[in-house]
Scaffold this motif. Structure first.
Motif, PDB file in Angstrom:
ATOM      1  N   ILE A  68       0.865  -1.169   0.000  1.00 30.29           N
ATOM      2  CA  ILE A  68       0.000   0.000   0.000  1.00 30.29           C
ATOM      3  C   ILE A  68       0.903   1.221   0.000  1.00 30.29           C
ATOM      4  O   ILE A  68       1.958   1.214   0.648  1.00 30.29           O
ATOM      5  N   SER A  69       0.526   2.283  -0.735  1.00 30.63           N
ATOM      6  CA  SER A  69       1.407   3.437  -0.913  1.00 30.63           C
ATOM      7  C   SER A  69       0.649   4.736  -0.737  1.00 30.63           C
ATOM      8  O   SER A  69      -0.565   4.812  -0.998  1.00 30.63           O
ATOM      9  N   ALA A  70       1.385   5.767  -0.324  1.00 30.51           N
ATOM     10  CA  ALA A  70       0.881   7.133  -0.275  1.00 30.51           C
ATOM     11  C   ALA A  70       2.058   8.072  -0.036  1.00 30.51           C
ATOM     12  O   ALA A  70       2.905   7.803   0.829  1.00 30.51           O
ATOM     13  N   ASP A  71       2.123   9.137  -0.821  1.00 25.53           N
ATOM     14  CA  ASP A  71       3.139  10.182  -0.627  1.00 25.53           C
ATOM     15  C   ASP A  71       4.555   9.630  -0.586  1.00 25.53           C
ATOM     16  O   ASP A  71       5.356   9.955   0.307  1.00 25.53           O
ATOM     17  N   ASN A  72       4.879   8.789  -1.550  1.00 19.73           N
ATOM     18  CA  ASN A  72       6.235   8.247  -1.725  1.00 19.73           C
ATOM     19  C   ASN A  72       6.654   7.258  -0.643  1.00 19.73           C
ATOM     20  O   ASN A  72       7.830   6.898  -0.554  1.00 19.73           O
ATOM     21  N   ILE A  73       5.732   6.819   0.209  1.00 17.18           N
ATOM     22  CA  ILE A  73       6.018   5.755   1.169  1.00 17.18           C
ATOM     23  C   ILE A  73       5.206   4.527   0.786  1.00 17.18           C
ATOM     24  O   ILE A  73       3.993   4.621   0.585  1.00 17.18           O
ATOM     25  N   THR A  74       5.878   3.397   0.649  1.00 15.72           N
ATOM     26  CA  THR A  74       5.203   2.139   0.318  1.00 15.72           C
ATOM     27  C   THR A  74       5.460   1.133   1.427  1.00 15.72           C
ATOM     28  O   THR A  74       6.610   0.886   1.807  1.00 15.72           O
ATOM     29  N   ILE A  75       4.385   0.563   1.939  1.00 13.65           N
ATOM     30  CA  ILE A  75       4.469  -0.487   2.954  1.00 13.65           C
ATOM     31  C   ILE A  75       4.292  -1.829   2.262  1.00 13.65           C
ATOM     32  O   ILE A  75       3.353  -2.024   1.484  1.00 13.65           O
ATOM     33  N   HIS A  76       5.203  -2.774   2.544  1.00 15.74           N
ATOM     34  CA  HIS A  76       5.114  -4.139   2.033  1.00 15.74           C
ATOM     35  C   HIS A  76       4.936  -5.073   3.236  1.00 15.74           C
ATOM     36  O   HIS A  76       5.699  -4.978   4.202  1.00 15.74           O
ATOM     37  N   TRP A  77       3.965  -5.964   3.176  1.00 12.93           N
ATOM     38  CA  TRP A  77       3.763  -6.936   4.253  1.00 12.93           C
ATOM     39  C   TRP A  77       3.132  -8.197   3.680  1.00 12.93           C
ATOM     40  O   TRP A  77       2.561  -8.177   2.586  1.00 12.93           O
ATOM     41  N   TYR A  78       3.257  -9.312   4.389  1.00 15.55           N
ATOM     42  CA  TYR A  78       2.716 -10.573   3.882  1.00 15.55           C
ATOM     43  C   TYR A  78       1.834 -11.277   4.901  1.00 15.55           C
ATOM     44  O   TYR A  78       1.173 -12.265   4.585  1.00 15.55           O
ATOM     45  N   ASP A  79       1.824 -10.785   6.138  1.00 14.10           N
ATOM     46  CA  ASP A  79       1.004 -11.403   7.182  1.00 14.10           C
ATOM     47  C   ASP A  79       0.116 -10.321   7.783  1.00 14.10           C
ATOM     48  O   ASP A  79       0.612  -9.329   8.325  1.00 14.10           O
ATOM     49  N   GLY A  80      -1.201 -10.498   7.710  1.00 16.25           N
ATOM     50  CA  GLY A  80      -2.114  -9.479   8.191  1.00 16.25           C
ATOM     51  C   GLY A  80      -2.999  -8.971   7.074  1.00 16.25           C
ATOM     52  O   GLY A  80      -2.701  -9.140   5.888  1.00 16.25           O
ATOM     53  N   ASP A  81      -4.099  -8.315   7.454  1.00 12.08           N
ATOM     54  CA  ASP A  81      -5.060  -7.849   6.457  1.00 12.08           C
ATOM     55  C   ASP A  81      -4.722  -6.440   5.990  1.00 12.08           C
ATOM     56  O   ASP A  81      -3.675  -5.880   6.331  1.00 12.08           O
ATOM     57  N   HIS A  82      -5.646  -5.862   5.212  1.00  6.21           N
ATOM     58  CA  HIS A  82      -5.414  -4.529   4.671  1.00  6.21           C
ATOM     59  C   HIS A  82      -5.314  -3.490   5.783  1.00  6.21           C
ATOM     60  O   HIS A  82      -4.541  -2.523   5.680  1.00  6.21           O
ATOM     61  N   ALA A  83      -6.079  -3.663   6.852  1.00  8.39           N
ATOM     62  CA  ALA A  83      -6.031  -2.718   7.965  1.00  8.39           C
ATOM     63  C   ALA A  83      -4.639  -2.679   8.592  1.00  8.39           C
ATOM     64  O   ALA A  83      -4.180  -1.623   9.056  1.00  8.39           O
ATOM     65  N   PHE A  84      -3.960  -3.836   8.631  1.00  4.43           N
ATOM     66  CA  PHE A  84      -2.598  -3.891   9.157  1.00  4.43           C
ATOM     67  C   PHE A  84      -1.669  -3.013   8.316  1.00  4.43           C
ATOM     68  O   PHE A  84      -0.885  -2.220   8.852  1.00  4.43           O
ATOM     69  N   GLY A  85      -1.756  -3.158   6.990  1.00  5.00           N
ATOM     70  CA  GLY A  85      -0.921  -2.349   6.111  1.00  5.00           C
ATOM     71  C   GLY A  85      -1.231  -0.867   6.237  1.00  5.00           C
ATOM     72  O   GLY A  85      -0.321  -0.031   6.237  1.00  5.00           O
ATOM     73  N   GLN A  86      -2.516  -0.514   6.347  1.00  7.98           N
ATOM     74  CA  GLN A  86      -2.893   0.884   6.478  1.00  7.98           C
ATOM     75  C   GLN A  86      -2.380   1.465   7.792  1.00  7.98           C
ATOM     76  O   GLN A  86      -1.914   2.614   7.838  1.00  7.98           O
ATOM     77  N   ALA A  87      -2.443   0.685   8.864  1.00 13.77           N
ATOM     78  CA  ALA A  87      -1.935   1.155  10.151  1.00 13.77           C
ATOM     79  C   ALA A  87      -0.428   1.425  10.079  1.00 13.77           C
ATOM     80  O   ALA A  87       0.075   2.414  10.636  1.00 13.77           O
ATOM     81  N   ALA A  88       0.303   0.558   9.385  1.00 15.41           N
ATOM     82  CA  ALA A  88       1.745   0.759   9.217  1.00 15.41           C
ATOM     83  C   ALA A  88       2.028   2.022   8.402  1.00 15.41           C
ATOM     84  O   ALA A  88       2.955   2.787   8.711  1.00 15.41           O
ATOM     85  N   LEU A  89       1.221   2.257   7.374  1.00 14.31           N
ATOM     86  CA  LEU A  89       1.408   3.449   6.544  1.00 14.31           C
ATOM     87  C   LEU A  89       1.127   4.715   7.349  1.00 14.31           C
ATOM     88  O   LEU A  89       1.873   5.699   7.263  1.00 14.31           O
ATOM     89  N   ASP A  90       0.061   4.704   8.143  1.00  9.91           N
ATOM     90  CA  ASP A  90      -0.251   5.863   8.987  1.00  9.91           C
ATOM     91  C   ASP A  90       0.864   6.123   9.991  1.00  9.91           C
ATOM     92  O   ASP A  90       1.231   7.282  10.262  1.00  9.91           O
ATOM     93  N   THR A  91       1.422   5.048  10.552  1.00  6.69           N
ATOM     94  CA  THR A  91       2.516   5.198  11.512  1.00  6.69           C
ATOM     95  C   THR A  91       3.753   5.790  10.846  1.00  6.69           C
ATOM     96  O   THR A  91       4.461   6.614  11.435  1.00  6.69           O
ATOM     97  N   ALA A  92       4.021   5.376   9.623  1.00 11.64           N
ATOM     98  CA  ALA A  92       5.176   5.911   8.895  1.00 11.64           C
ATOM     99  C   ALA A  92       5.043   7.419   8.685  1.00 11.64           C
ATOM    100  O   ALA A  92       6.011   8.174   8.856  1.00 11.64           O
TER     101      ALA A  92
END
Length: 433
Positions: free
Chosen positions: A163-187
């Motif tokens: 998942i990407s936004a503003d030149n930051i891309t989060i890559h993950w393989y364990d967890g749902d979409h909410a997990f990836g979005q939470a990581a992106l918000d934290t970044a």
């Protein structure tokens, strides 16, 4: 030549005399030079196809890469030439490397070749870009080089989501979409925290890879069982990695690890290659200080180490941290507390001055002296006294010293005056001799 002589005789007869001869000579010279230019042009035109043909003597097709991350990489291609190929080679390197690997190729009768590289014994950087090309020495003595090809050495052991936004891309393989979005918000929140200490710009992309456990991360980094390592950054590649499992503790781990690793990337982008000159305590201290979830156990570790005299001198933490988990944990705790003390004392401008001084190549002692006017060893002592409460009596005396000096001046002047008056009175009371 005989034809020119006949033409010469004919023109002399027609034009009459030497004047006609002169005019004919001029025409003849013009004709000669025109023929010479045409001959040179014809030779050049005839040479062009030969040159183009020479460049096309090596044809490379069916180029392919098959790899298992951390195990092996197979390079494939078909090399063909109108002139027999005497020797062929594969050349490759990481895009940031200066050293090129050269491997001989064995060509099959149809020109196909493959080379298997042992990536388990000869480690390549995860998520780096690999540059490769081919060379061939032909039987006619010429040598030819192919075009350059690229592939990204991703960790293909896992089915990555992103998942990407503003030149930051989060890559993950364990967890749902909410997990990836939470990581992106934290970044993004971590980037804001970093920006409060060090002005940064997100002109270039950052890729953050989240592994679900330490073992998977260890397999990517080839760290040989350093289980205490929960994250890693490769600032030059713009890559950060962290071990974060989905679950109840995911928010705490995200807020700790993602801003920390992201800070390393941003420091590199601020300083360029000079980033690698920073003392380890400074880069890790800044990265730890911007964590969104402070580690409460750091304070306990510092208090215990201060009491039993096991604090690590910061002069010992300039090049690297200890490899054993206990001392490494203490090094992180000290660095975070020390850098926070420096910011509270000298402000963000002081921290920026420190990074610039060390980026210029000054050693640990002199870098601190240039930046804030105090050598590192003395800053270490002041931190221990101010933050950890060491040498309370000495600190109190040093803090009272200006007041004691003022008090002394206030008392000395009247006392000196009184003594002077007494001496004068005694001198007057003595009888004259």
């Amino acid at each position: 030549m005989s034809a020119l002589c006949v033409l010469y005789q004919s023109r002399r007869s027609e034009d009459g005399g030497d004047a006609g001869l002169m005019r004919f000579s001029l025409r003849l010279m013009k004709t000669f030079w025109l023929l010479l230019v045409l001959a040179v042009m014809a030779a050049s035109l005839l040479g062009w196809p030969q040159q183009a043909k020479a460049q096309e003597n090596l044809a490379v097709s069916d180029v392919g890469i098959i790899y298992n991350f951390g195990d092996q990489i197979t390079f494939q291609a078909r090399l063909q030439s109108s002139v027999p190929i005497a020797q062929a080679s594969l050349l490759f390197r990481e895009s940031k490397e200066q050293v090129t690997r050269v491997e001989p190729l064995t060509l099959n009768s149809d020109g196909t070749a493959s080379f298997r590289y042992d990536a388990a014994q000869n480690v390549l950087t995860p998520f780096s870009t690999i540059v490769f090309w081919f060379q061939a020495a032909l039987s006619d003595g010429t040598s030819h080089t192919s075009s350059v090809y690229y592939f990204r050495y991703d960790d293909n052991r896992f089915p990555w989501q992103q998942i990407s936004a503003d030149n930051i891309t989060i890559h993950w393989y364990d967890g749902d979409h909410a997990f990836g979005q939470a990581a992106l918000d934290t970044a993004h929140a971590g980037l804001d925290a970093i920006n409060q200490v060090l002005p940064v710009q997100m002109n270039d992309p950052v890729n953050i890879y989240i592994y679900s456990n330490a073992d998977d991360l260890q397999g990517a980094l080839f760290l040989g069982g350093q289980q205490w390592v929960g994250g890693h950054a490769d600032p030059a590649l713009g890559v950060a990695m962290a071990a974060i499992a989905p679950g109840d503790l995911q928010s705490i781990n995200m807020e700790t690890k993602i801003p920390h690793e992201l800070a390393h990337v941003m420091l590199y982008r601020s300083l360029g290659a000079a980033y690698y000159r920073l003392p380890t305590w400074l880069e890790e201290g800044i990265s730890s200080m911007v964590e969104l979830y402070p580690n409460a156990d750091y304070a306990n570790a510092l208090t215990l180490a201060s009491k039993n005299g096991s604090l690590l001198p910061f002069t010992d933490l300039c090049v690297s941290f200890p490899t054993d988990s206990g001392r490494a944990y203490l090094a992180f705790a000290q660095s975070q507390s020390f850098v926070r003390y420096l910011r509270d004392t000298y402000g963000n401008t002081g921290l920026i001055a420190l990074t610039k001084a060390y980026a210029d190549g000054l050693d640990c002692e002199l870098g601190a002296t240039r930046a804030v006017g105090v050598p590192l060893s003395q800053l270490d002592t002041r931190w221990r006294e101010s933050v950890l409460g060491q040498n309370v009596a000495g600190v109190a005396l040093r803090n009272l010293a200006p007041y004691l000096l003022m008090m002394g001046l206030v008392l000395v002047i009247p006392l000196w005056g009184a003594l002077t008056m007494i001496r004068n009175r005694r001198s007057l009371e003595q009888p004259a001799r």
